[in-house]
Design an enzyme around this catalytic site. Sequence first.
Site, PDB file in Angstrom:
ATOM      1  N   HIS A   1       0.990  -1.074  -0.153  1.00 11.74           N
ATOM      2  CA  HIS A   1       0.028  -0.340   0.162  1.00 11.74           C
ATOM      3  C   HIS A   1       1.150   1.253  -0.132  1.00 11.74           C
ATOM      4  O   HIS A   1       0.537   2.037  -0.868  1.00 11.74           O
ATOM      5  CB  HIS A   1      -1.093  -0.163   0.823  1.00 11.74           C
ATOM      6  CG  HIS A   1      -1.964   1.006   1.626  1.00 11.74           C
ATOM      7  ND1 HIS A   1      -2.928   1.207   0.486  1.00 11.74           N
ATOM      8  CD2 HIS A   1      -1.849   2.474   1.995  1.00 11.74           C
ATOM      9  CE1 HIS A   1      -3.667   2.378   0.823  1.00 11.74           C
ATOM     10  NE2 HIS A   1      -2.795   3.131   2.085  1.00 11.74           N
TER      11      HIS A   1
ATOM     12  N   HIS B   1     -10.474   2.837  -1.146  1.00 13.00           N
ATOM     13  CA  HIS B   1     -10.545   2.484   0.627  1.00 13.00           C
ATOM     14  C   HIS B   1     -10.801   1.656   0.272  1.00 13.00           C
ATOM     15  O   HIS B   1     -12.261   1.438   0.859  1.00 13.00           O
ATOM     16  CB  HIS B   1     -11.419   3.975   1.077  1.00 13.00           C
ATOM     17  CG  HIS B   1     -10.256   3.862   2.922  1.00 13.00           C
ATOM     18  ND1 HIS B   1     -10.423   4.919   3.574  1.00 13.00           N
ATOM     19  CD2 HIS B   1      -8.829   4.046   2.991  1.00 13.00           C
ATOM     20  CE1 HIS B   1      -9.802   5.062   4.493  1.00 13.00           C
ATOM     21  NE2 HIS B   1      -8.893   4.593   3.706  1.00 13.00           N
TER      22      HIS B   1
ATOM     23  N   ASP C   1      -5.066   8.547 -11.803  1.00 16.03           N
ATOM     24  CA  ASP C   1      -5.245   7.428 -11.783  1.00 16.03           C
ATOM     25  C   ASP C   1      -5.927   6.117 -10.286  1.00 16.03           C
ATOM     26  O   ASP C   1      -4.376   6.723  -9.734  1.00 16.03           O
ATOM     27  CB  ASP C   1      -4.983   6.611 -12.866  1.00 16.03           C
ATOM     28  CG  ASP C   1      -3.185   6.583 -12.872  1.00 16.03           C
ATOM     29  OD1 ASP C   1      -3.126   7.164 -11.782  1.00 16.03           O
ATOM     30  OD2 ASP C   1      -3.208   5.513 -13.452  1.00 16.03           O
TER      31      ASP C   1
ATOM     32  N   SER D   1      -4.698   0.145  -6.160  1.00  9.89           N
ATOM     33  CA  SER D   1      -5.454  -0.512  -4.997  1.00  9.89           C
ATOM     34  C   SER D   1      -4.728  -2.673  -5.145  1.00  9.89           C
ATOM     35  O   SER D   1      -5.323  -2.271  -6.429  1.00  9.89           O
ATOM     36  CB  SER D   1      -6.546  -0.454  -4.667  1.00  9.89           C
ATOM     37  OG  SER D   1      -7.010  -1.039  -4.122  1.00  9.89           O
TER      38      SER D   1
END
Lengths: 769, 256
Positions: A63, A114, A524, A564
């Site tokens: 992350h 998230h 992005d 992500s």
Amino acid sequence: MTTETTKKFNIDTVEHAAKTPDTELPWAELGLKQNEFDEIVKVLGRRPTGAELAMYSVMWSEHCSYKSSKNHLRQFGEKVTEEMKKDMLVGIGENAGVTNLGDGWAVTFKIESHNSPSFVEPYQGAATGIGGIVRDIISMGARPVAVMDPLRFGAIDHPDTARVMHGAVAGIGGYGNCLGLPNIGGEMVFDSVYQGNPLVNALAVGVMRHEDIRLANASGKGNKVVLFGARTGGDGIGGASVLASESFDDTKPSKRPAVQVGDPFAEKVLIECCLELFKGSLVEGIQDLGAAGISCATSELASNGDGGMEVELTSVLLRDPTLTPGEILMSESQERMMAVVTPENIAAFEAVMDKWAVEYSWLGEVTDTGRLIITWEGEVIVDVDPRTVAHDGPVYDRPFARPEWQDSVQANSFTGSVEDAGRPSAPSELAAAVTELVASPNMCSKDWITKQYDRYVGGNTAMAFPDDAGVVRVDEETGLGVALATDANGRYTYLEPYQGAQLALAEAYRNVATSGAVPMAVSDCLNFGSPEDPDVMWQLAEAIRGLSDACMELGIPVTGGNVSLYNQTGTTPIHPSPVVAVLGKLDDVARRTPSGWREDGQAIYLLGTTAAELDGSEWSNLRGHLGGLPPKVDLAAERALGEILINASRDGMVDAAHDLSEGGLAAALVESSLRYGVGARIALEELMERDGVDLFTALFSESQARAIVSVPRSEEVRFKDMCTARGFAHLRIGVVDAAGGKLEINGVDELSLDALRESHEATLPKYFG
Amino acid sequence: MTSIPLIGEAVAVAAEPRLAGAKIGVVTFPGTLDDRDAARAVRLAGGTAVSLWHADTELGDVDAVIIPGGFSYGDYLRAGAISRFAPLMSKIIDAANSEAKLPVLGICNGFQILTESHLLPGSMIKNDHLKFICRDQTLRVENANTAWTVDYTDGQEIIVPLKNQDGQYIADEKTLDALEAEGRVVFRYVGFNPNGSRRDIAGISNAAGNVVGLMPHPEHAVETGFGPESLDGAPRDTDGLGFFTSVLTKIVGGDK
């Protein structure tokens, strides 16, 4: 201010670590791999202390470190021309990129994910997603002016979808509304691939004067380091490294306590307080606290600065006095900022804090040692080169390969498939098909969501959902403003990742141009499965390659974003979902083009050509089919179309414009009619003959680089001349009909706007109340 | 440092010298959101907006006060319950009740603060549907004789944005009857009651008509291109401007 109570722990000091090289450390539990732990030992020349281990583990997580994607992300920085750089004031690598708007104005925007927290605890996950991205924007020195939220949920009728949808929408609204930021758009997609892994992305945009740009660096020996905002608590500990990097399955214990809890009121006060600090030039460098909390803020500030930093950890104001040094370093408590302040500005800084009743504590100062030193009651518990924590983490060249199944998926076209049987052709069937399309989960009205968001606050919202792009005024004197759109199509990207990512960019670009704005920059959010799966890694590599190539061709740079990974349930990844945000500029927002037609008798033109491109389409989705190849990408055509739309808006040649994307011409015609409840009479025979397609294909194909516009009679000749001069396909397909209250399409049974509206708007309330 | 104000900062420029002399205070609490919007509305109506801070202990020489919308103190306690105790509020309460009858307008959170301050009766609870709602709302002006409505006509319908979570107006039947009898229901929702308010009440006044509170947001309907639109797309984006011209008219004494 200092903490009144400091509790004695068994402190693992640097000195102690040097003397006890064989102490067992829980590096595996903190998510580190053997090779990574060995690297830390090598970097330090000894075993890390517990506090150092905590820092490295969160900062070297996927992350925070982008270790699997870094090698590929480089292309965004490499495939850039001088022309593309000319308006870029701050590029990738800072909290958010900054673009020059002219007249001394600059704009900063960024999109972030998230996802995992929003599945575990949808309200808080989505709320803190907004909070985090807004703090990134403040950190650049900007006033945040709007937010957007691209959302992807599981199947609309799955029992768990309502839980996630209600929570996420309420969280975004609860937090964003309370911050006073208009929500100007986003996306909503339902697909069972997101059932166990919804995508909750958040975008924020802010504006500033050039001279107000702030960067996250700690420079100037003797300058003071201050932590301000909310107190540090136990929330989100381990969230960054553990939660965001592991996929969900049923065998692991609940991660609920690892999700952060948001306090929007504290954030609102923090925004105003920071803006007052910027206005008085009271901070030298500033960094928000997000993932990895103090570990991230101290190491990044120090690493970006010209010296080192020394901080005393017991000076951190705590909400929970039992926290250990490692936990304080890892805590992801929200609504906190760290700043560097010169000694002469201390009093003025404190006055601003006191005015807004914001708590703060002075932690230490900038040094010239090149080391980040953290002490606990004076004893050194961290002594590292900050670069090794913040920037020189591990980088992996993960193996990737085109999946074996890709060929068979691409060979399975919708046309002629079992699911394509009984394709509508009779007028009544086509009318039913149009109605079914606009009532379907992905194409229905998003009103249920958007009416829970404040789109008015600030008084500068010139356009918002359901128009193609959100438009916000920046300068009240001149009308200068920005337009923003976000798009992604996981189905297209699954069929062909290189092209799918380009299609996402093309659509966002088109949406911005449709509003009349000149596209300028890209952010992005790359949502993918596990990078340890070579199939997924190939999707990621191809998507990045495709997106960076397309940015180069469209001439707009990526200024920031987020990756992500590990978005999967067990071993089943989500569809690769690169969400692309495009920002454009309008010299005067009064010239923006809305998506609905209004004036009776205006001519309706279709720009672009239509091919039989139904693979991956919403229509094929409604029939349960996914296969074949996505629509062709033609970036030169997108650029030409964009220029026509921008010129038409600037010169007042069009009153309405709407891009064609998911759902094709059928969806666009209905949406433009329902926008203001004004219908149209449409004839597509000429189009069918010119492009060699049948009526069904004309309506439902998702060919790219197309838009519909309504043109005042007085402008028609000029508009046609412009299209002809640019060699761009344009065809008059109908006329606006204000009186009829219906959408008439030759060969399709009459569609009353009342009935269409009812179908379009009933879907979300039916499932979500 | 920047010489141009930060975006959204109140800029006091006035068109008409007579009106420009009228100073309208706009109060900011921690968590106030629509203060810049209210200041802009004052300016567009021709007046001069003056920023007031909740912790101030003097009102200064303002001719009227607007308490704008937002989530003061996060609405973590009952909406408006903490702000009501701000030092400036006691000054505003005194001035509103004084002989001079200072005009006071409470919008949304401001309305909630006015009921908590007992300048207006009743209270707001959570919307009946329990969700935040943002929509272009039609209102009927029921009393065009208050300090904030003289530029409208009785029965006029206007469209202004509405956006709230705790907007359901309630009061006991006796109070509601009294409000109706005394003409103190100033605005009513038309067509759709967005929050379950008693008797479709959107806004009320005190007995003297100088204090008005309402849930919808007239300050978001003062500028072409930035306000609501009617369903057929006809622009209705400046319907809220009358609130601000009304009070300016009142302050400068009738004709403009």
